[in-house]
Design an enzyme around this catalytic site. Sequence first.
Site, PDB file in Angstrom:
ATOM      1  N   CYS A 166      41.337 -14.877 -68.881  1.00  0.00           N
ATOM      2  CA  CYS A 166      40.797 -14.010 -69.947  1.00  0.00           C
ATOM      3  C   CYS A 166      41.715 -12.816 -70.180  1.00  0.00           C
ATOM      4  O   CYS A 166      41.805 -12.308 -71.286  1.00  0.00           O
ATOM      5  CB  CYS A 166      39.377 -13.563 -69.614  1.00  0.00           C
ATOM      6  SG  CYS A 166      39.217 -12.741 -68.034  1.00  0.00           S
ATOM      7  N   HIS A 198      35.868  -9.225 -66.159  1.00  0.00           N
ATOM      8  CA  HIS A 198      36.133 -10.121 -67.278  1.00  0.00           C
ATOM      9  C   HIS A 198      36.674  -9.293 -68.442  1.00  0.00           C
ATOM     10  O   HIS A 198      36.378  -8.103 -68.543  1.00  0.00           O
ATOM     11  CB  HIS A 198      34.803 -10.810 -67.659  1.00  0.00           C
ATOM     12  CG  HIS A 198      34.924 -11.804 -68.750  1.00  0.00           C
ATOM     13  ND1 HIS A 198      35.876 -12.806 -68.761  1.00  0.00           N
ATOM     14  CD2 HIS A 198      34.205 -11.962 -69.905  1.00  0.00           C
ATOM     15  CE1 HIS A 198      35.737 -13.526 -69.862  1.00  0.00           C
ATOM     16  NE2 HIS A 198      34.734 -13.033 -70.572  1.00  0.00           N
TER      17      HIS A 198
END
Length: 353
Positions: free
Chosen positions: A36, A302
């Site tokens: 990510c 994240h």
Amino acid sequence: MGNNQINGNEHIVRDLGNNFPDGEKFFGLQNIDNICYSNCIFQAFYNCEPFKKKVLEYKSNKETKDNPISLLQEMFQEIQFSKKKTGVCSSKKIMKYVRKGNPDFKGENHQDCHEFSIWFLNQMNDILNKKYTKSKINPNPPPKNQPSWLEEIFGGILTTQTTCLNCQKITERDEPFLDLSLDMVSNSSLTYCVKKLSEIEKMSGDDKFFCNTCNSKHDAEKQILIKKLPQTLICHLKRFKYDDRLNRMIKLFCKVAFPLELKLTPNYIPPDKQNKHDLQTEMNYSLNSVIIHHGQGLSIGHYTVLIKKTDSWYLYDDEQITQVDEFQVYDYFGSNNNPSCAYMLFYQQKQDE
Ligand SMILES: [Zn+2]
């Protein structure tokens, strides 16, 4: 081309219906091995029009194997020339190159997307600057001081002025940058953090300055000034810092408000006050990408990215893309109650209105 594409994001076609913006493409990126951190950077790069244009126009030099620009171009082409409006792409080939070139990005660990961004831009820039070197294929290279197209887009200059307090002589050093790293000031604004960059710092005690005019060490004042602002300003908020007491990296959740429209003026003035007319005037920017870090620290968490297209905002979360309201962008200023906060901001120079 096209073999990496899998179906996805049909929901956005449904959600947008007749409001699907003309000529726009919505492609998510597959997340394999916790990438990510690079996915959100590639999306922000793709959303930077002048950069995307140059990458798509790029003609590779066959001599350069493992060329990051060609690999990025391949991915951009896959999105740009797809017959579909939406889909999912893979950055597998680029990530193979990244992991070969930098062992820090090997494995499945969560990484710092800013470190990745600056490493990748420098890799690209090295290739672009190679053409300025005299070689068999290029016996008459253009002058070295000419900026590459990447430097023309993201490159700015900071000037450090050091004033010797003994003889008052000012020494200058220029430092080119591809993004602006800013210290966090709690409950402040981005403009304030930029201003803070130019705060005068005293150099004394062990930190005395060696003055070439006096030929000895003296107390001095140091100031960092902005000499040139880039077309596209990437701001990096230093949310991760080493805590001596805890003996580890910590995340700062503090609030730094950032505007959708940003006005900045370089604050550099030459010491002799001459050539002032050469100085850059005010720059007007518009926010078009915001990288968000979710989670408690650098090694866990994240990344997602807010992307502005045709006056609407979209949240890109690897494969998934959803439309969000503009006011939701403000949810990521930072707060101790919210582990999700803005980490990198991409401001695009506004075209003359
Ligand atoms: Zn001096």
